[in-house]
Design a protein around this motif. Sequence first.
Motif, mmCIF file in Angstrom:
data_model
loop_
_atom_site.group_PDB
_atom_site.id
_atom_site.type_symbol
_atom_site.label_atom_id
_atom_site.label_comp_id
_atom_site.label_asym_id
_atom_site.label_seq_id
_atom_site.Cartn_x
_atom_site.Cartn_y
_atom_site.Cartn_z
ATOM 1 N N ARG A 79 0.829 -1.176 -0.088
ATOM 2 C CA ARG A 79 -0.036 -0.051 0.042
ATOM 3 C C ARG A 79 0.994 1.314 0.254
ATOM 4 O O ARG A 79 0.574 2.406 -0.686
ATOM 5 N N ALA A 80 1.998 1.336 0.879
ATOM 6 C CA ALA A 80 2.830 2.408 0.809
ATOM 7 C C ALA A 80 3.517 2.424 -0.396
ATOM 8 O O ALA A 80 3.966 3.560 -0.960
ATOM 9 N N GLU A 81 3.837 1.432 -1.257
ATOM 10 C CA GLU A 81 4.384 1.457 -2.718
ATOM 11 C C GLU A 81 3.401 2.037 -3.689
ATOM 12 O O GLU A 81 3.936 2.909 -4.339
ATOM 13 N N VAL A 82 2.399 2.023 -3.402
ATOM 14 C CA VAL A 82 1.440 2.353 -4.560
ATOM 15 C C VAL A 82 1.252 3.889 -4.061
ATOM 16 O O VAL A 82 1.198 4.532 -4.932
ATOM 17 N N ALA A 83 0.974 4.434 -2.879
ATOM 18 C CA ALA A 83 1.153 5.887 -2.593
ATOM 19 C C ALA A 83 2.279 6.449 -3.003
ATOM 20 O O ALA A 83 2.313 7.504 -3.405
ATOM 21 N N ALA A 84 3.605 5.851 -2.844
ATOM 22 C CA ALA A 84 4.857 6.304 -3.476
ATOM 23 C C ALA A 84 4.834 6.492 -4.839
ATOM 24 O O ALA A 84 5.254 7.539 -5.327
ATOM 25 N N ALA A 85 4.415 5.592 -5.467
ATOM 26 C CA ALA A 85 4.328 5.515 -7.016
ATOM 27 C C ALA A 85 3.441 6.793 -7.715
ATOM 28 O O ALA A 85 3.564 7.610 -8.539
ATOM 29 N N GLN A 86 2.029 7.031 -6.732
ATOM 30 C CA GLN A 86 1.278 7.945 -7.048
ATOM 31 C C GLN A 86 2.087 9.276 -7.024
ATOM 32 O O GLN A 86 1.923 10.427 -7.554
ATOM 33 N N LYS A 87 2.777 9.459 -5.713
ATOM 34 C CA LYS A 87 3.743 10.720 -5.542
ATOM 35 C C LYS A 87 4.597 11.042 -6.635
ATOM 36 O O LYS A 87 5.064 12.382 -6.945
ATOM 37 N N GLY A 88 4.949 10.223 -7.042
ATOM 38 C CA GLY A 88 6.249 10.116 -8.088
ATOM 39 C C GLY A 88 5.624 10.671 -9.310
ATOM 40 O O GLY A 88 6.440 11.661 -10.092
ATOM 41 N N LEU A 89 4.447 10.209 -9.658
ATOM 42 C CA LEU A 89 3.908 10.678 -10.750
ATOM 43 C C LEU A 89 3.287 12.222 -10.437
ATOM 44 O O LEU A 89 3.309 13.128 -11.666
ATOM 45 N N GLY A 90 3.110 12.534 -9.369
ATOM 46 C CA GLY A 90 2.560 13.917 -8.876
ATOM 47 C C GLY A 90 3.724 14.954 -9.348
ATOM 48 O O GLY A 90 3.766 16.103 -9.992
ATOM 49 N N ALA A 91 4.940 14.155 -8.835
ATOM 50 C CA ALA A 91 6.105 15.276 -8.967
ATOM 51 C C ALA A 91 6.549 15.327 -10.491
ATOM 52 O O ALA A 91 7.029 16.443 -10.806
ATOM 53 N N ALA A 92 6.212 14.309 -11.187
ATOM 54 C CA ALA A 92 6.527 14.333 -12.808
ATOM 55 C C ALA A 92 5.763 15.357 -13.216
ATOM 56 O O ALA A 92 6.015 16.285 -14.128
ATOM 57 N N ILE A 93 4.490 15.344 -12.824
ATOM 58 C CA ILE A 93 3.547 16.387 -13.474
ATOM 59 C C ILE A 93 3.944 17.741 -13.184
ATOM 60 O O ILE A 93 4.044 18.668 -13.955
ATOM 61 N N ARG A 94 4.163 18.009 -11.941
ATOM 62 C CA ARG A 94 4.876 19.068 -11.664
ATOM 63 C C ARG A 94 6.158 19.575 -12.305
ATOM 64 O O ARG A 94 6.237 20.727 -12.708
ATOM 65 N N GLY A 95 7.039 18.673 -12.572
ATOM 66 C CA GLY A 95 8.094 19.022 -13.479
ATOM 67 C C GLY A 95 7.956 19.225 -14.824
ATOM 68 O O GLY A 95 8.656 19.975 -15.442
ATOM 69 N N ILE A 96 6.545 18.605 -15.138
ATOM 70 C CA ILE A 96 6.536 18.842 -16.809
ATOM 71 C C ILE A 96 5.965 20.536 -16.823
ATOM 72 O O ILE A 96 6.016 21.231 -17.974
ATOM 73 N N PHE A 97 5.304 20.953 -15.904
ATOM 74 C CA PHE A 97 4.810 22.407 -15.946
ATOM 75 C C PHE A 97 6.238 23.385 -16.203
ATOM 76 O O PHE A 97 6.232 24.393 -16.597
ATOM 77 N N VAL A 98 7.118 22.869 -15.270
ATOM 78 C CA VAL A 98 8.324 23.529 -15.098
ATOM 79 C C VAL A 98 9.090 23.750 -16.402
ATOM 80 O O VAL A 98 9.471 24.417 -17.155
ATOM 81 N N GLU A 99 9.092 22.459 -16.935
ATOM 82 C CA GLU A 99 9.453 22.120 -18.569
ATOM 83 C C GLU A 99 8.913 22.951 -19.577
ATOM 84 O O GLU A 99 9.260 23.506 -20.380
ATOM 85 N N LEU A 100 7.467 23.251 -19.105
ATOM 86 C CA LEU A 100 6.729 23.961 -20.218
ATOM 87 C C LEU A 100 7.025 25.678 -20.123
ATOM 88 O O LEU A 100 7.362 26.133 -21.193
ATOM 89 N N GLU A 101 7.543 25.770 -18.846
ATOM 90 C CA GLU A 101 8.098 27.194 -18.860
ATOM 91 C C GLU A 101 9.312 27.351 -19.437
ATOM 92 O O GLU A 101 9.422 28.360 -20.219
ATOM 93 N N ASN A 102 10.209 26.432 -19.348
ATOM 94 C CA ASN A 102 11.553 26.374 -20.146
ATOM 95 C C ASN A 102 11.223 26.608 -21.506
ATOM 96 O O ASN A 102 11.988 27.224 -22.371
ATOM 97 N N LEU A 103 10.159 25.725 -22.018
ATOM 98 C CA LEU A 103 10.191 25.585 -23.346
ATOM 99 C C LEU A 103 9.667 27.136 -23.948
ATOM 100 O O LEU A 103 10.227 27.342 -24.929
ATOM 101 N N ILE A 104 8.940 27.466 -23.388
ATOM 102 C CA ILE A 104 8.304 28.994 -23.512
ATOM 103 C C ILE A 104 9.397 30.089 -23.541
ATOM 104 O O ILE A 104 9.747 30.797 -24.626
ATOM 105 N N ARG A 105 10.207 30.007 -22.567
ATOM 106 C CA ARG A 105 11.220 30.930 -22.156
ATOM 107 C C ARG A 105 12.314 30.811 -23.424
ATOM 108 O O ARG A 105 13.024 31.968 -23.727
ATOM 109 N N HIS A 106 12.655 29.561 -23.877
ATOM 110 C CA HIS A 106 13.614 29.506 -24.840
ATOM 111 C C HIS A 106 13.229 29.299 -26.214
ATOM 112 O O HIS A 106 14.093 29.160 -27.061
ATOM 113 N N ASP A 107 11.732 29.401 -26.444
ATOM 114 C CA ASP A 107 11.618 29.330 -27.915
ATOM 115 C C ASP A 107 12.057 30.614 -28.727
ATOM 116 O O ASP A 107 12.180 31.739 -28.102
ATOM 117 N N PRO A 108 12.873 30.391 -29.933
ATOM 118 C CA PRO A 108 13.560 31.559 -30.375
ATOM 119 C C PRO A 108 12.853 32.833 -30.800
ATOM 120 O O PRO A 108 11.721 32.731 -31.168
#
Length: 627
Positions: free
Chosen positions: A360-389
Amino acid sequence: MEENGDEKLIAAVLQIAKSLGGTEDMTDDILQVFSAFDGRFSLDKLSSDRPKGGEAAAEAPAGVREVHDTWPQLDRTIRTLDRGISRFIASDRLIWSDAADAAAFLECVDDLLATIHDLDPPVSPADKPLLDRAEDLLRRCMLRLEEEFRAILERPPASPVAGVSSPHSEESDSDSAEGGEDRFPVALPVDDYNLVIDALPPDSVADLHAIARRMVAAGFGHECVEVYGASRRGFVDESIARLGLLPRSADEVQTSPWSYLEDEIPRWVKAAKMAFLILVPSERRLCDRVFASLSPFADLAFGASCRPTADGLLCFADAIAASPRDPVRLFRLVDMYETLRDLLPDLDYLLSERYSAALRAEVAAAQKGLGAAIRGIFVELENLIRHDPAKATIQGGGLHPITRYVMNYIRAACASRRTLEEVMEEEAVDPHHPSSSSPLSVQLAWIMDVLQSNLEAKSKIYSEAPLSYIFLMNNGRYITQKAQDSELGALLGEDWIRRQMAMVRRWGNNYQRATWTKVVAVLRVDGVGGAAATSSSAWKAMPERLRVFNTYVEDIWKAQCRWVVTDEQLRTELRLAVGAIVIPAYRNFVARLRLVGDAGKQAERYLKHSVEDVQAKINELFGGGRR
């Protein structure tokens, strides 16, 4: 009275065995027959009441004599059990194919366990060989019980069980024909997850429990769990495989192209739901029945049957979460995150015991890992916009692809607003300094700021200031429209939308000043009309101003009819605004020109464009060259 009657009956049996048995071994065989025939004649009772040594049965009061020297008695008991048990162990057919044989074999096992209990620990060194013989016999029993346990687990049910495919179904028949082997029942893919699979019939469950109880009592509980886990794990694995999801290592997942994983994730979602909503509850229920009152072996067996498949599903989720934060992956990650999030409440009870709680703890940890990845995608979106030529410009000042991409992307993402708010709140700002806006609102407002800064940098690439304002108006209007009447607008807030609309109006005003202020200024002739209308000097200035005006209008028309205002309403508004400041000034200029005394008679030859002509040219602006 009843006990006295049993004692007399046992004494009679002993007398018969003594009379018919010519030797000690023959007597033991006869007693074994009586034991198998009637439960009242257990080997323990017959051995304890049986005359020993050279004493005659008749010498014992009521046919029973208390024996003080137990060694000969235990020796005979073990020899009797050995002969009875060996007969079952040596059999080529399954013991549990016959209910009477199964009951007799279990009784022998019970008698053997009782005998070992009497010998352990040995009272004297002379008892040690007896204990070794009994324990060796017990190991042989356990090996045979393992075989019987496995055979019962893999025994096909007499009829298909609800939610389970029988090996006699059409698909399983073809599988058997190809593989040459019978296969155990496998759960079929389903759409309704509110069901429990009874993969084994009640009589099989009862037989398994009877065997498990003896194996645990004999100290072979872990071996029993291993056999159970290996068999049931095959059922769970094949049930998941039928959904088209095959086990993959983390390295394989992370090196696979996204196009493949994008198709794989929906299968993973179905597999996870089937595993944790159907298979896990069903296996928990089965384990609790097979290993009833045998804690902690029920939990261990449950883990052995379900843990490998669950680990494989969670390994896939962890590998996806650790993959590059490409914005295109957001929507599939949200699907996976929501799947695990929605499963966790159901797992709180199912995975609450000592050994399964870690899952059960591992399922919760996997969910949190996916949440961290989602937050990371928004950071990457910022970088993509900022560095668009910022070098490339859009012809005619139209809508930039980065604007279209970001706004459609964010608008689509906001369809999962509840999930994204939950994800963002997992790593919210300092709780001691709370904000009136949600973390998701703050994140999106920041992305909008980054986008606006990027667009303003792009606008400076245009060599003509009016065109840069057209570019900003196009993109600003598109941003506003995509935000309005959507979850994105609700998150950004009405104040943000009002500020965005005001910014578009300001760019429109800047465009008008940069383009049309000089045009209107040419039409301003001080002193023309009224008392000064006959001034020859005024007349001389007006044709020149008219010529300049005509040049301005034609040059603007040639350039700006190729410019683009993508939104039809904005295009109409902009044309009306231009006409509102140009047409009245031009109409007034023409009227005054015609009023300049006799010279007015010559005015018509200087009027290259009528008021209607100028209006028509304005109406052709911002069409991208279309007329």
